[in-house]
Design a protein around this motif. Structure first.
Motif, PDB file in Angstrom:
ATOM      1  N   ASN A 230      24.418  74.682  57.528  1.00 43.57           N
ATOM      2  CA  ASN A 230      25.504  75.513  57.011  1.00 43.57           C
ATOM      3  C   ASN A 230      26.318  76.150  58.119  1.00 43.57           C
ATOM      4  N   ALA A 231      25.640  76.545  59.201  1.00 42.02           N
ATOM      5  CA  ALA A 231      26.354  77.148  60.329  1.00 42.02           C
ATOM      6  C   ALA A 231      27.315  76.143  60.971  1.00 42.02           C
ATOM      7  N   PHE A 232      26.868  74.896  61.116  1.00 45.39           N
ATOM      8  CA  PHE A 232      27.719  73.865  61.716  1.00 45.39           C
ATOM      9  C   PHE A 232      28.922  73.561  60.833  1.00 45.39           C
ATOM     10  N   LEU A 233      28.713  73.500  59.515  1.00 43.74           N
ATOM     11  CA  LEU A 233      29.822  73.219  58.600  1.00 43.74           C
ATOM     12  C   LEU A 233      30.832  74.362  58.611  1.00 43.74           C
ATOM     13  N   ALA A 234      30.332  75.591  58.590  1.00 44.19           N
ATOM     14  CA  ALA A 234      31.217  76.752  58.640  1.00 44.19           C
ATOM     15  C   ALA A 234      31.984  76.798  59.954  1.00 44.19           C
ATOM     16  N   GLN A 235      31.320  76.427  61.017  1.00 43.44           N
ATOM     17  CA  GLN A 235      31.952  76.400  62.333  1.00 43.44           C
ATOM     18  C   GLN A 235      33.149  75.448  62.349  1.00 43.44           C
ATOM     19  N   ARG A 236      33.003  74.282  61.706  1.00 37.71           N
ATOM     20  CA  ARG A 236      34.108  73.324  61.647  1.00 37.71           C
ATOM     21  C   ARG A 236      35.305  73.903  60.888  1.00 37.71           C
ATOM     22  N   LEU A 237      35.014  74.609  59.792  1.00 38.24           N
ATOM     23  CA  LEU A 237      36.103  75.194  59.012  1.00 38.24           C
ATOM     24  C   LEU A 237      36.817  76.298  59.783  1.00 38.24           C
ATOM     25  N   SER A 238      36.073  77.143  60.470  1.00 39.22           N
ATOM     26  CA  SER A 238      36.710  78.178  61.281  1.00 39.22           C
ATOM     27  C   SER A 238      37.524  77.555  62.413  1.00 39.22           C
ATOM     28  N   SER A 239      37.009  76.477  62.976  1.00 37.69           N
ATOM     29  CA  SER A 239      37.718  75.810  64.071  1.00 37.69           C
ATOM     30  C   SER A 239      39.053  75.228  63.604  1.00 37.69           C
ATOM     31  N   ALA A 274      42.230  72.516  56.532  1.00 39.80           N
ATOM     32  CA  ALA A 274      42.560  73.926  56.727  1.00 39.80           C
ATOM     33  C   ALA A 274      42.699  74.609  55.376  1.00 39.80           C
ATOM     34  N   GLY A 275      42.399  75.900  55.344  1.00 35.57           N
ATOM     35  CA  GLY A 275      42.468  76.634  54.084  1.00 35.57           C
ATOM     36  C   GLY A 275      42.503  78.123  54.323  1.00 35.57           C
ATOM     37  N   PRO A 276      42.257  78.897  53.280  1.00 35.30           N
ATOM     38  CA  PRO A 276      42.317  80.359  53.405  1.00 35.30           C
ATOM     39  C   PRO A 276      41.039  80.978  53.960  1.00 35.30           C
ATOM     40  N   GLY A 277      40.079  80.137  54.321  1.00 37.87           N
ATOM     41  CA  GLY A 277      38.784  80.620  54.796  1.00 37.87           C
ATOM     42  C   GLY A 277      37.686  80.093  53.909  1.00 37.87           C
ATOM     43  N   PHE A 278      36.467  80.002  54.441  1.00 39.26           N
ATOM     44  CA  PHE A 278      35.373  79.491  53.628  1.00 39.26           C
ATOM     45  C   PHE A 278      34.754  80.608  52.796  1.00 39.26           C
ATOM     46  N   GLY A 279      34.127  80.193  51.692  1.00 39.15           N
ATOM     47  CA  GLY A 279      33.447  81.136  50.816  1.00 39.15           C
ATOM     48  C   GLY A 279      32.152  80.527  50.319  1.00 39.15           C
ATOM     49  N   GLY A 280      31.681  80.980  49.169  1.00 38.05           N
ATOM     50  CA  GLY A 280      30.433  80.466  48.613  1.00 38.05           C
ATOM     51  C   GLY A 280      29.256  81.341  48.978  1.00 38.05           C
ATOM     52  N   SER A 281      28.132  81.023  48.381  1.00 35.68           N
ATOM     53  CA  SER A 281      26.949  81.878  48.514  1.00 35.68           C
ATOM     54  C   SER A 281      26.204  81.697  49.823  1.00 35.68           C
ATOM     55  N   CYS A 282      26.479  80.613  50.553  1.00 33.97           N
ATOM     56  CA  CYS A 282      25.600  80.271  51.682  1.00 33.97           C
ATOM     57  C   CYS A 282      26.189  80.474  53.066  1.00 33.97           C
ATOM     58  N   PHE A 283      27.426  80.039  53.297  1.00 33.44           N
ATOM     59  CA  PHE A 283      27.913  79.978  54.676  1.00 33.44           C
ATOM     60  C   PHE A 283      27.845  81.327  55.390  1.00 33.44           C
ATOM     61  N   GLN A 284      28.475  82.355  54.808  1.00 31.03           N
ATOM     62  CA  GLN A 284      28.473  83.662  55.468  1.00 31.03           C
ATOM     63  C   GLN A 284      27.063  84.215  55.575  1.00 31.03           C
ATOM     64  N   ARG A 304      26.242  86.275  69.405  1.00 33.71           N
ATOM     65  CA  ARG A 304      27.685  86.560  69.434  1.00 33.71           C
ATOM     66  C   ARG A 304      28.496  85.290  69.196  1.00 33.71           C
ATOM     67  N   TYR A 305      27.999  84.163  69.677  1.00 33.51           N
ATOM     68  CA  TYR A 305      28.680  82.879  69.454  1.00 33.51           C
ATOM     69  C   TYR A 305      28.822  82.602  67.965  1.00 33.51           C
ATOM     70  N   TRP A 306      27.725  82.715  67.226  1.00 32.51           N
ATOM     71  CA  TRP A 306      27.772  82.423  65.796  1.00 32.51           C
ATOM     72  C   TRP A 306      28.530  83.493  65.025  1.00 32.51           C
ATOM     73  N   GLU A 307      28.462  84.734  65.517  1.00 31.25           N
ATOM     74  CA  GLU A 307      29.181  85.804  64.836  1.00 31.25           C
ATOM     75  C   GLU A 307      30.686  85.571  64.863  1.00 31.25           C
ATOM     76  N   ASN A 313      36.856  83.453  60.455  1.00 34.79           N
ATOM     77  CA  ASN A 313      37.015  83.263  59.014  1.00 34.79           C
ATOM     78  C   ASN A 313      37.659  84.485  58.363  1.00 34.79           C
ATOM     79  N   ASN A 314      37.204  85.673  58.742  1.00 30.25           N
ATOM     80  CA  ASN A 314      37.792  86.890  58.193  1.00 30.25           C
ATOM     81  C   ASN A 314      39.236  87.069  58.649  1.00 30.25           C
ATOM     82  N   TRP A 315      39.487  86.685  59.891  1.00 30.24           N
ATOM     83  CA  TRP A 315      40.850  86.763  60.433  1.00 30.24           C
ATOM     84  C   TRP A 315      41.809  85.872  59.651  1.00 30.24           C
ATOM     85  N   GLN A 316      41.366  84.687  59.259  1.00 29.97           N
ATOM     86  CA  GLN A 316      42.225  83.771  58.509  1.00 29.97           C
ATOM     87  C   GLN A 316      42.627  84.378  57.165  1.00 29.97           C
TER      88      GLN A 316
END
Length: 474
Positions: A230-239, A274-284, A304-307, A313-316
């Protein structure tokens, strides 16, 4: 020797437990599968004759429920007897981020996992295989095992024989495609130390999943693999969202960039929208968990890297809300804004951590009057998300919101339309008709990149799209 599994109990009848057990029952007609939950309203919804009232919306789910319910698939609040009869028990309860106490804001709250383990310890009989299905921090299985071990020892004293094997088999479901993910998974993980128990669970999966897709690990690797995935998938979306802002500033087009980098086999095409940011019960929740674990083990730079994945995501989300205000002459006070989509993604009714929530709150704080539409999310869900105790305390300029199932009514006299969820019905909007209903000058903000700018030609509507920015006059 592997155990012959005849009866399965799943504790927790939510977004994971419901679809997972439905598919298992569908594929294993000789096994009685019962989902139990303390929430009577939820169980009643699963048992409702009207399949449109199921508590979880997933394409294909209601068809599976229809052909298996009350045959070998059951929903009940009788937790004690269901546990007592079960050969195998899945723990599939919620593990939200703690809101108070040590680790608040980062660590997972395991009270429901602990409660489930204690129920298993109290009501089970004979040998029981306990499968950890919830997304949990590394070494949660140790908590479960410790509780069950106490019950094992007490059973010898009381002459009531009980024994347990604890396994980890995390879910890797994407909401909106959960049924297909369950029926045709990329892989299935089984973590444990008891080979017989692992083979018993594998034997169930192998009824429909090729054996080469079933991976065996130790318990801790299984638990950490879920968080890491989940961290890797979220990382791709933030990137890709970070690059979308750069595209808007430079004149590049995010879809073209995504296609170019996705063509590289080392990168791949998935999770580059690209989108408005990720959501769902797991990523964050899972990234916060990872951050907490790294801090706990003294890995500050890694934490700090993962944070920063969450920071981007919040910035987006904040960026999009701010941009709407900016384009509407710097103020949205008393302006009507239509919001299309409140679920965190299409093909689900799940609103947990949806980017729509924080964008709506920011606009409300700035005095906007929101008209919200979503084909699967009910008004009470929106009210629950926008009125949570931890939500912002709005100023005197606080706006208002309401729900409307009619798209035309939503945009009537609206200054802007924001598309936040990529539902199919939003892809076929008649903007010529909308242009006559909206107040001039009117805006469309497409945060999901599902609208063709050609569909707005001649309408006079101003258009902004994520990763492309403001389009020239149409």
């Amino acid at each position: 020797m592997t155990s012959q599994i005849k009866k399965i109990c799943c504790i927790g009848a939510g977004y994971v437990g419901g679809p997972t057990m439905a598919v298992l029952a569908d594929r294993c007609k000789d096994i009685k599968v019962t989902l139990v939950d303390i929430d009577k309203k939820r169980i009643n919804a699963w048992n409702d004759k009207d399949l449109s009232k199921l508590p979880v919306f997933e394409p294909g789910l209601k068809e599976i429920i229809k052909r298996n319910r009350n045959k070998n698939l059951f929903f009940s609040t009788d937790i004690a007897n269901t546990i007592k009869e079960a050969d195998m028990i899945f723990i599939s309860v919620n593990t939200p981020t703690k809101t108070s106490g040590f680790g608040a804001g980062y660590a997972s709250d395991l009270k429901w996992v602990e409660s489930s383990a204690r129920q298993v310890a109290e009501y089970s009989s004979g040998h029981t295989i306990v499968v950890e299905k919830s997304t949990v921090p590394v070494r949660t299985a140790e908590l479960i095992q410790n509780i069950l071990s106490e019950s094992e020892e007490n059973s010898f004293i009381s002459n009531i024989k009980k024994s347990f094997s604890v396994l980890s088999s995390p879910e890797f479901l994407a909401e909106g495609t959960a049924i297909n993910d369950l029926e045709n998974p990329d892989r299935v993980l089984i973590g444990g130390e008891d080979n017989n128990a692992m083979r018993s669970l594998s034997g169930i999966y192998e009824r429909w999943i090729p054996a080469n897709k079933i991976l065996f690990t130790n318990v801790w690797s299984s638990e950490l693999s879920k968080l890491t995935a989940n961290a890797f998938l979220a990382q791709r979306l933030s990137s890709i969202n970070a690059i979308s802002a750069l595209c808007e500033a430079t004149g590049a087009e995010i879809k073209e960039v995504s296609n170019a980098i996705g063509a590289d086999k080392r990168i791949g095409k998935k999770f580059l929208d690209a989108g408005p940011g990720f959501g769902g019960s797991c990523f964050q929740k899972d990234i916060l968990n990872l951050v907490y674990l790294c801090q706990y083990y003294g890995l500050e730079k890694i934490s700090r890297y993962w944070e920063h994945v969450l920071i981007v995501n919040n910035w987006q989300k904040e960026r999009i809300a701010s941009l709407v205000v900016e384009k509407l002459f710097g103020t949205v006070t008393n302006k009507k804004i239509a919001m299309f989509g409140f679920a965190f993604k299409a093909n689900t009714n799940d609103t947990r951590e949806s980017p729509s929530i924080s964008i709506a709150k920011d606009l409300l704080e700035n005095g906007a009057n929101l008209m919200i539409n979503d084909p699967q999310v009910l008004p009470y869900q929106i009210e629950k998300e926008l009125c949570k105790k931890e939500s912002k305390i709005f100023s005197e300029k606080e706006g208002s919101w309401s729900f409307n199932s009619n798209l035309n009514e939503c945009v009537k006299d609206a200054d802007a339309l924001i598309i936040l969820t990529a539902w199919d019905e939003y892809k076929e909007i008649n903007f010529e008709k909308f242009s006559k209903l909206m107040r001039k000058p009117s805006w469309v903000f497409d945060t999901r990149k599902i609208i063709s700018k050609n569909s707005l030609k001649g309408t006079g509507i101003k258009f902004w799209q994520v990763g492309m920015g403001e389009c020239s006059s149409l």
